[in-house]
Design an enzyme around this catalytic site. Structure first.
Site, mmCIF file in Angstrom:
data_model
loop_
_atom_site.group_PDB
_atom_site.id
_atom_site.type_symbol
_atom_site.label_atom_id
_atom_site.label_comp_id
_atom_site.label_asym_id
_atom_site.label_seq_id
_atom_site.Cartn_x
_atom_site.Cartn_y
_atom_site.Cartn_z
ATOM 1 C CB ALA A 21 41.695 34.499 44.956
ATOM 2 C CB CYS A 22 40.632 34.287 39.725
ATOM 3 S SG CYS A 22 42.394 34.674 39.625
ATOM 4 C CB ALA A 23 35.719 32.535 41.370
ATOM 5 C CG PHE A 27 36.622 37.213 36.803
ATOM 6 C CD1 PHE A 27 36.803 38.069 35.732
ATOM 7 C CD2 PHE A 27 37.559 36.218 37.016
ATOM 8 C CE1 PHE A 27 37.891 37.938 34.880
ATOM 9 C CE2 PHE A 27 38.649 36.064 36.173
ATOM 10 C CZ PHE A 27 38.820 36.931 35.108
#
Length: 447
Positions: free
Chosen positions: A411-413, A416
Site C-alpha cells: 500500500a505504501c509503494a 509513493f
C-alpha cells in the site's frame, strides 16, 4: 421442506427506491461503487461482479469479512478482513498484494448509497453481520486506550510503540530487508531491472549520500538517532568516523552490536538502547536522523530539532530523512490501519512544516529533496523479498503478522507512486555565532 404447521416468515422484498436493492454480496459492492469495477470480486454466496478477465481480484470468503467491513468502513475494516484471512486476494500472493492494490487505486470509485437502501441491504445480508467481533490479534489498541502505556510520545509510550513494530523478529527482517538490514528509503540511479537484486547496492548508495551531504571526514564524530540495525553507523565507521547510534528497539540494538563486532568496528562504532533525548554527549560534528522524525510527533518537532541542535558543534550538520505528506495542513495523524497495525502514534506532515520547525530551532537549512520514487522502488524490493521468503516469514512471525507487513508495504509503494506520501531529505547546519556555516558555495555531493 418447510413445516406447513408452523407459521412461515413473510418473504422479504426490497423497497422501491428507484433500483433493486442488493440481495447478494456482489449487489452490495455495486451499491457502494460507481462506474466499472477495476477487478473481479467474488463472494461466499456465489455472487460475483467486475470484469471476468481481470488478472487480479478479491474474494469475500465469509460473513466475518462483511462484519469487519461494515463495522469499520475504510482502510481499517479492509485491513482487519484481509489480515484475518476473510478477504482474500486472487491472482496475487498474500505476501505481495501490490498488483491488486495498484489496480484498485487506479480504478475503484466509491459512492455513498441512498439511505433508504441501507436497511434492506443489511437485512438481505443478515442482521447478525452487524454484530461486532474482535479484531485480529495483530491490531494495537485504539489511541485513547494506549494511555496505559503513558502519554503520547512520553519516553515509556514511545518505547512501547517502537518495540511493537521493530521487536518482531530480527530473522523476519533479514528475510524482508535483505543483507543491508536497512529499513528506510534506498537511493537508485535508475529504475532497476531486478528490484530485489538492486536493493543492497541502493541502500549502500543512500548511506553514501547521507555521509557525503554531512561532509564527514576521518576522525570526526557522528550521532545517528533512530539508528535501526546500525547500517549508517557501520558505514561511517568503515570510513574512519567515530559513530554512535541510538535506538529504542532492544532487538535492533543487540543485532547491531553483534554486527559491529563481526565487522571489527568496535573501536569506532557503538549502538545503544537509548532514547535520543537521553544522549548525554555533545559536540558531534554531524547528526543523521534517518526515519526517526515520523515517530516523535509533530507537536514535538521544536524540542526534537532543538535537542539535535544542542548536540552538534557550531558548524556541524544535520541530515533529516523522513516520510512526509504533500501538504502542510494540520491533519498529521496516520490512517487507522497504519496506526493500529504498523506505526502506533506515528505522525506525518509536509516538508515545509518540518523545515519551519528546523529553522525555529536555530538550524540553517541548506538543501531539501524529495525521493518518493526511490521509496516506491525500495518497497517493491521488500515486497518481493517477502514473497520469495513467504513460508519462512510465516513460520517466523505467523501468517497474520506476515500479511500485515505485505499489505502495508504494498500500500505504501502505491501511495509513493501516486504522490500521496513523499520522502524528504533535508540538510541543515548549525551556524557559528558570526553566521558562517562552513559549507561550499555549491552542492558538494553526487547522487
Amino acid at each position: 421442506m418447510p413445516d406447513p404447521a408452523r407459521p412461515q416468515p413473510r418473504p422479504w422484498r426490497p423497497r422501491r427506491t428507484g433500483r433493486t436493492t442488493p440481495r447478494t454480496v456482489a449487489g452490495l459492492v455495486e451499491l457502494v461503487t460507481a462506474g466499472p469495477l477495476p477487478v473481479r470480486i467474488t463472494a461466499f454466496d456465489g455472487s460475483a461482479t467486475g470484469p471476468e478477465d481481470s488478472p487480479v481480484g478479491l474474494h469475500v470468503a465469509d460473513r466475518r469479512a462483511l462484519t469487519y467491513l461494515l463495522g469499520a468502513p475504510g482502510d481499517l475494516g479492509l485491513a482487519r478482513a484481509y489480515v484475518a484471512g476473510h478477504l482474500q486476494p486472487v491472482g496475487v500472493t498474500h505476501g505481495n498484494p501490490y498488483p491488486l492494490l495498484r489496480a484498485l487505486a487506479e480504478g475503484l470509485r466509491l459512492r455513498r448509497p441512498a439511505l433508504a437502501d441501507l436497511p434492506d441491504a443489511v437485512r438481505a445480508l443478515g442482521l447478525g453481520t452487524l454484530r461486532p467481533i474482535a479484531p485480529p490479534p495483530e491490531e494495537a489498541p485504539a489511541r485513547w486506550r494506549r494511555v496505559a502505556e503513558g502519554l503520547r510520545h512520553s519516553h515509556r509510550r514511545d518505547a512501547a510503540a517502537i518495540s511493537r513494530h521493530y521487536d518482531v523478529s530480527n530473522t523476519f527482517y533479514e528475510y524482508v530487508l535483505g543483507p543491508s538490514m536497512t529499513y528506510t528509503c534506498a537511493v537508485y540511479t535508475e529504475p532497476p531491472a531486478e528490484v530485489p537484486a538492486a536493493l543492497t547496492a541502493a541502500q549502500e548508495a543512500k548511506h553514501a549520500l547521507v555521509f557525503d551531504k554531512l561532509g564527514l571526514q576521518p576522525g570526526q564524530r557522528l550521532l545517528d538517532v533512530g539508528c535501526g540495525w546500525g547500517a549508517m553507523v557501520r558505514h561511517a565507521a568503515r570510513r574512519g568516523v567515530r559513530a554512535l547510534g541510538v535506538t529504542l528497539s532492544r532487538e535492533q540494538a543487540e543485532w547491531a552490536r553483534a554486527a559491529i563486532v563481526r565487522d571489527g568496528l568496535q573501536d569506532l562504532a557503538e549502538v545503544r538502547y537509548c532514547d535520543y533525548r537521553d544522549v548525554p554527549e555533545g559536540g558531534f560534528d554531524a547528526v543523521s536522523s534517518i526515519g526517526l522524525s515520523e515517530h516523535v510527533g509533530v507537536a514535538n518537532y521544536p524540542s526534537y530539532f532543538t535537542a539535535l541542535h544542542e548536540r552538534v558543534r557550531p558548524g556541524g550538520r544535520l541530515l533529516n530523512h523522513s516520510i512526509t505528506r504533500p501538504t502542510n495542513d494540520s491533519d498529521v495523524r496516520t490512517e487507522p490501519f497504519i496506526d493500529r497495525y504498523v506505526f502506533p502514534d506515528g505522525e506525518l506532515t509536509g516538508s515545509g512544516r518540518m523545515i519551519v520547525a528546523m529553522q525555529d530551532a536555530g538550524w540553517d537549512v541548506r538543501h531539501s529533496e524529495n525521493l518518493r520514487e526511490h521509496y516506491a522502488l525500495t518497497l517493491q524490493g521488500w515486497c518481493a523479498n517477502l514473497e520469495t521468503h513467504w513460508d519462512a516469514c510465516v513460520a517466523e512471525v505467523g501468517v497474520g503478522k506476515a500479511r500485515v507487513w505485505g499489505l502495508y508495504m504494498a500500500a505504501c509503494a502505491v501511495s509513493f507512486e501516486r504522490d500521496q506520501i513523499q520522502l524528504h531529505q533535508v540538510l541543515a547546519v548549525r551556524p557559528r555565532d558570526d553566521g558562517s556555516a562552513d559549507v561550499p558555495l555549491r552542492p558538494w555531493w553526487t547522487g
